[in-house]
Design an enzyme around this catalytic site. Structure first.
Site, PDB file in Angstrom:
ATOM      1  N   GLY A 220       0.895  -1.228  -0.083  1.00  0.00           N
ATOM      2  CA  GLY A 220      -0.058   0.066   0.073  1.00  0.00           C
ATOM      3  C   GLY A 220       0.893   1.258  -0.108  1.00  0.00           C
ATOM      4  O   GLY A 220       1.953   1.159   0.390  1.00  0.00           O
TER       5      GLY A 220
ATOM      6  N   GLN B  88       3.062  10.037   1.043  1.00  0.00           N
ATOM      7  CA  GLN B  88       4.486   9.462   1.122  1.00  0.00           C
ATOM      8  C   GLN B  88       5.336   9.958   0.005  1.00  0.00           C
ATOM      9  O   GLN B  88       6.443   9.716  -0.014  1.00  0.00           O
ATOM     10  CB  GLN B  88       4.215   7.893   1.204  1.00  0.00           C
TER      11      GLN B  88
ATOM     12  N   CYS C 234       5.861   0.220   7.302  1.00  0.00           N
ATOM     13  CA  CYS C 234       5.575   1.332   6.390  1.00  0.00           C
ATOM     14  C   CYS C 234       6.612   1.676   5.495  1.00  0.00           C
ATOM     15  O   CYS C 234       7.867   1.711   5.802  1.00  0.00           O
ATOM     16  CB  CYS C 234       5.178   2.378   7.102  1.00  0.00           C
ATOM     17  N   LEU C 235       6.305   1.889   4.006  1.00  0.00           N
ATOM     18  CA  LEU C 235       7.658   2.292   3.233  1.00  0.00           C
ATOM     19  C   LEU C 235       8.137   3.490   3.762  1.00  0.00           C
ATOM     20  O   LEU C 235       9.262   3.716   3.350  1.00  0.00           O
ATOM     21  CB  LEU C 235       7.011   2.235   2.027  1.00  0.00           C
TER      22      LEU C 235
ATOM     23  N   HIS D 215      -4.657   1.746   7.330  1.00  0.00           N
ATOM     24  CA  HIS D 215      -3.298   2.111   7.477  1.00  0.00           C
ATOM     25  C   HIS D 215      -2.800   3.259   6.328  1.00  0.00           C
ATOM     26  O   HIS D 215      -2.560   4.232   6.891  1.00  0.00           O
ATOM     27  CB  HIS D 215      -2.064   0.873   7.130  1.00  0.00           C
ATOM     28  N   GLU D 216      -3.451   3.023   5.304  1.00  0.00           N
ATOM     29  CA  GLU D 216      -3.209   4.059   4.153  1.00  0.00           C
ATOM     30  C   GLU D 216      -4.081   5.153   4.406  1.00  0.00           C
ATOM     31  O   GLU D 216      -3.945   6.309   4.076  1.00  0.00           O
ATOM     32  CB  GLU D 216      -3.389   3.249   2.818  1.00  0.00           C
TER      33      GLU D 216
ATOM     34  N   HIS E  86      -2.620   7.588   6.701  1.00  0.00           N
ATOM     35  CA  HIS E  86      -1.649   8.641   6.198  1.00  0.00           C
ATOM     36  C   HIS E  86      -2.408   9.743   5.844  1.00  0.00           C
ATOM     37  O   HIS E  86      -1.700  10.742   5.856  1.00  0.00           O
ATOM     38  CB  HIS E  86      -1.051   7.708   4.863  1.00  0.00           C
TER      39      HIS E  86
HETATM   40 NI    NI Z   1       2.513   3.414   5.779  1.00  0.00          NI
END
Ligand code: NI
Length: 172
Positions: free
Chosen positions: A45, A50, A94-95, A136-137, A140
């Site tokens: 995701g 991000q 998380c990226l 989670h997304e 963000h």
């Molecule tokens: Ni994340």
């Protein structure tokens, strides 16, 4: 086109993102870039902030079975309409917080509404990993990271590690 993913801590990851009014070609191109960046990472995701873009846009694909067909979802203005009382614990990552993980408890099932890349309203019920990922997304888009659910000491430890990583990356 693959883009750079912002690494925590970064003020752009703390911003509340604005709803998308019209889905322009530029936004569709951004969604394509997000998918490419997510698959390349690899991740399941990714949210627009991000990449430093404060629009309410997320992408996800939680298909993990080897050889299974991918299912990429592009969601503009995603909203959780309802969530189950039953919860699930997943070890999240998380990226924007590479190689750090923590257990987060979230509703197990969520009903989500969004606009697809053609501007059509979509609604679907997600369970298990898909439910965790979409929550989670969406977090963000509110400037919230999974580490915000962890105990303060653990969160500070991860943040210090990321500050060190960023210093190392800056030195090259
Ligand atoms: Ni994340």
């Amino acid at each position: 086109m693959k883009r750079n993913i912002l690494i925590h801590p970064d003020p752009r990851l703390k911003k509340i993102c604005a709803p998308v009014a019209d889905i322009t070609d530029a936004l569709r191109a951004l969604a394509d870039d997000m998918l490419e960046t997510m698959y390349d990472a690899p991740g399941i995701g990714l949210a627009a902030p991000q990449l430093g873009v404060t629009d309410r846009l997320i992408v996800l694909d939680c298909v993990k079975e080897e050889g299974a067909a991918p299912r990429s979802l592009v969601m503009f203005n995603p909203v959780v309409l309802s969530s189950s009382d039953e919860t699930n614990v997943y070890e999240e990552g998380c990226l924007s917080i590479p190689e750090q993980y923590g257990e987060v408890t979230r509703p197990k099932v969520v009903d989500v509404e969004w606009m697809d890349r053609d501007g059509n309203a979509q609604r679907e019920t997600f369970d298990e990993l898909w439910a965790t990922c979409v929550q989670h997304e969406i977090d963000h888009l509110q400037g919230k990271l999974f580490i915000d659910y962890l105990k303060p000491l653990r969160r500070q430890m991860i943040t210090r590690k990321m500050q060190k990583l960023k210093r190392e990356m800056a030195r090259g």
